[in-house]
Design a protein around this motif. Sequence first.
Motif, short mmCIF file in Angstrom:
data_model
loop_
_atom_site.label_atom_id
_atom_site.label_comp_id
_atom_site.label_asym_id
_atom_site.label_seq_id
_atom_site.Cartn_x
_atom_site.Cartn_y
_atom_site.Cartn_z
N PHE A 196 0.84 -1.20 0.00
CA PHE A 196 0.00 0.00 0.00
C PHE A 196 0.87 1.25 0.00
O PHE A 196 1.84 1.34 0.75
N ASP A 197 0.54 2.21 -0.83
CA ASP A 197 1.28 3.47 -0.92
C ASP A 197 0.35 4.59 -0.46
O ASP A 197 -0.58 4.99 -1.16
N GLY A 198 0.60 5.12 0.74
CA GLY A 198 -0.27 6.14 1.30
C GLY A 198 -0.28 7.43 0.51
O GLY A 198 -1.31 8.09 0.37
N ARG A 199 0.87 7.82 -0.04
CA ARG A 199 0.94 9.07 -0.81
C ARG A 199 0.12 8.99 -2.09
O ARG A 199 -0.62 9.92 -2.42
N LYS A 200 0.25 7.87 -2.79
CA LYS A 200 -0.55 7.72 -4.01
C LYS A 200 -2.04 7.63 -3.69
O LYS A 200 -2.87 8.16 -4.45
N ALA A 201 -2.36 6.99 -2.58
CA ALA A 201 -3.76 6.92 -2.19
C ALA A 201 -4.31 8.32 -1.92
O ALA A 201 -5.43 8.65 -2.32
N ALA A 202 -3.52 9.17 -1.25
CA ALA A 202 -3.96 10.53 -0.97
C ALA A 202 -4.15 11.31 -2.26
O ALA A 202 -5.10 12.08 -2.41
N LEU A 203 -3.23 11.12 -3.23
CA LEU A 203 -3.36 11.81 -4.52
C LEU A 203 -4.62 11.37 -5.26
O LEU A 203 -5.33 12.19 -5.85
N LEU A 204 -4.88 10.07 -5.25
CA LEU A 204 -6.07 9.56 -5.93
C LEU A 204 -7.35 10.08 -5.29
O LEU A 204 -8.30 10.47 -6.00
N LEU A 205 -7.38 10.10 -3.96
CA LEU A 205 -8.56 10.62 -3.28
C LEU A 205 -8.72 12.11 -3.54
O LEU A 205 -9.85 12.61 -3.72
N GLY A 206 -7.60 12.85 -3.55
CA GLY A 206 -7.68 14.28 -3.86
C GLY A 206 -8.19 14.52 -5.27
O GLY A 206 -9.02 15.41 -5.51
N ALA A 207 -7.69 13.71 -6.23
CA ALA A 207 -8.17 13.84 -7.61
C ALA A 207 -9.65 13.52 -7.72
O ALA A 207 -10.39 14.15 -8.49
N ASP A 208 -10.10 12.54 -6.94
CA ASP A 208 -11.51 12.18 -6.95
C ASP A 208 -12.37 13.33 -6.43
O ASP A 208 -13.44 13.63 -6.99
N VAL A 209 -11.92 13.99 -5.36
CA VAL A 209 -12.67 15.12 -4.81
C VAL A 209 -12.73 16.26 -5.81
O VAL A 209 -13.79 16.89 -6.02
N VAL A 210 -11.60 16.54 -6.47
CA VAL A 210 -11.58 17.62 -7.47
C VAL A 210 -12.53 17.29 -8.62
O VAL A 210 -13.29 18.16 -9.09
N PHE A 211 -12.49 16.05 -9.10
CA PHE A 211 -13.40 15.66 -10.17
C PHE A 211 -14.85 15.77 -9.74
O PHE A 211 -15.72 16.19 -10.52
N THR A 212 -15.13 15.39 -8.49
CA THR A 212 -16.51 15.47 -7.99
C THR A 212 -17.04 16.90 -8.08
O THR A 212 -18.16 17.13 -8.58
N GLY A 213 -16.25 17.84 -7.58
CA GLY A 213 -16.69 19.24 -7.63
C GLY A 213 -16.79 19.75 -9.05
O GLY A 213 -17.78 20.41 -9.42
N ALA A 214 -15.77 19.43 -9.88
CA ALA A 214 -15.78 19.92 -11.27
C ALA A 214 -16.93 19.32 -12.06
O ALA A 214 -17.57 20.02 -12.87
N ALA A 215 -17.23 18.04 -11.86
CA ALA A 215 -18.31 17.40 -12.61
C ALA A 215 -19.65 18.05 -12.31
O ALA A 215 -20.45 18.30 -13.23
N ASN A 216 -19.92 18.33 -11.05
CA ASN A 216 -21.18 18.97 -10.71
C ASN A 216 -21.28 20.37 -11.31
O ASN A 216 -22.34 20.77 -11.81
N LEU A 217 -20.19 21.12 -11.26
CA LEU A 217 -20.21 22.48 -11.80
C LEU A 217 -20.35 22.48 -13.31
O LEU A 217 -21.08 23.31 -13.88
N VAL A 218 -19.65 21.58 -13.99
CA VAL A 218 -19.71 21.51 -15.45
C VAL A 218 -21.12 21.16 -15.92
O VAL A 218 -21.66 21.79 -16.84
N VAL A 219 -21.72 20.15 -15.30
CA VAL A 219 -23.08 19.76 -15.71
C VAL A 219 -24.06 20.88 -15.43
O VAL A 219 -24.94 21.19 -16.25
N ALA A 220 -23.93 21.53 -14.27
CA ALA A 220 -24.83 22.63 -13.94
C ALA A 220 -24.73 23.76 -14.94
O ALA A 220 -25.74 24.40 -15.29
N ALA A 221 -23.51 24.03 -15.43
CA ALA A 221 -23.33 25.13 -16.38
C ALA A 221 -23.71 24.74 -17.81
O ALA A 221 -24.02 25.62 -18.62
N ALA A 222 -23.70 23.43 -18.12
CA ALA A 222 -23.87 23.01 -19.51
C ALA A 222 -25.29 22.64 -19.87
O ALA A 222 -25.64 22.65 -21.06
#
Length: 419
Positions: free
Chosen positions: A105-131
């Motif tokens: 298990f790589d904790g740093r990569k896990a943190a990066l993946l979870l951070g990327a998931d959170v960013v995508f979550t916010g961006a996806a909601n905003l993009v759909v709302a605007a489009a």
Amino acid sequence: MATATSELSDEIADPTPIRPIRRIRYLAGTVDVAARDTLLLRAARYVALAPLAYRVIAVPGALAAFIGAGATTGHVGLAPVALVALCSVLLSVFGAFWLLRPVPFDGRKAALLLGADVVFTGAANLVVAAAVPSSVFGAAMQVPGKHLLGGVALLTLALGVLYGGALTVASVPLSAAMHWLNTGQFDPATGFNGFGTLLGVLLTATGALVLVGLGTRLALAYGIRHGRRAERAVQHRMLHDTVLQSLEAMALSRPGASAAEELDALRRLARAEASQLRARIESDAGGSGTAGSRPLGEKLAALAAEMARDGLRAQVVVAELDDETLSEARQLAVRDAVREALRNTMKHAGTDKVVVRVEERSGGIATIIRDHGTGFGPEAHPGFGISESINARLAEVGGNATVESTPGNGTRVTLWVPS
């Protein structure tokens, strides 16, 4: 990790009530990256698969509902919603494969993946709302909304309640921003749309995390308790098969033997036992002991030679067997059980001759130790050697043992292990 393990061991020994929050801390605590995997890490890994699986199912389902509702509106806004759904599914599938991969298990990569998931979550909601137009806003937002629900559960299970709660709170300004992008009007009250659902997911994930922690705690307590019992049984068995047997053999008198012959026999016995102990220690420590590298027939032949030094003539008859018929663990179990049976013959049977025969039987390998000594009746109770050094040893590798004896007709010990 050492500190957490020490605390966990102390709590297992302590009969005070279980504290769920401490279980959560252990699941979210530091992981020893030098280890291939750990019980706590596996538990956390597998429970984190649930929100990922939810996304893989729920997001396409929400997209299908949006497409069905768009039959009356001409499928406006379908492209951005479909793109978000595709990215959500791919991200979740990748996360599941990443959790299940057989690497440390790589904790740093896990943190990066979870951070990327959170960013995508916010961006996806905003993009759909605007489009998408306001006419399909409610149906369209179900797609990134399902991803958001899974994100709250994922953060809670992977990192802890505080992280999942932070994303739940962040959904309030996010929802208000989505409404503003879609309608051009800012209304703070719209930020609480769907907040109750997210809060329910947070509480559900927290409950799952507590249950996983409690279950892991019970599994550790059970494993430690029974592991200690098994270790004690192994130690007692080794003492019985080596030190105790040697002392009993030393105490046996040899009629007609001179003092020099007695001393020479004791020296041979000491050398044999020292060699056996050294091989066992080296084998347990991953050393270069070679006793375990020979086929079963050679192991039994070496055992017969060892017994011959003590005055027992053992004839070994081995049927033609494939060297790969038995695993090494089963071969060693058979050899050590045969040693115990031969020593019992030497001590109790009143004969110096015994036959050891190995053959295939009933989908496994049977080893029969037969002597024509004094035997014993049904009233005799099996001692530690039969119950532990023979029966328990074979049971550990899936085998069994039977002992047949009658007074005056000798004894037959049959050992069987699956092939």
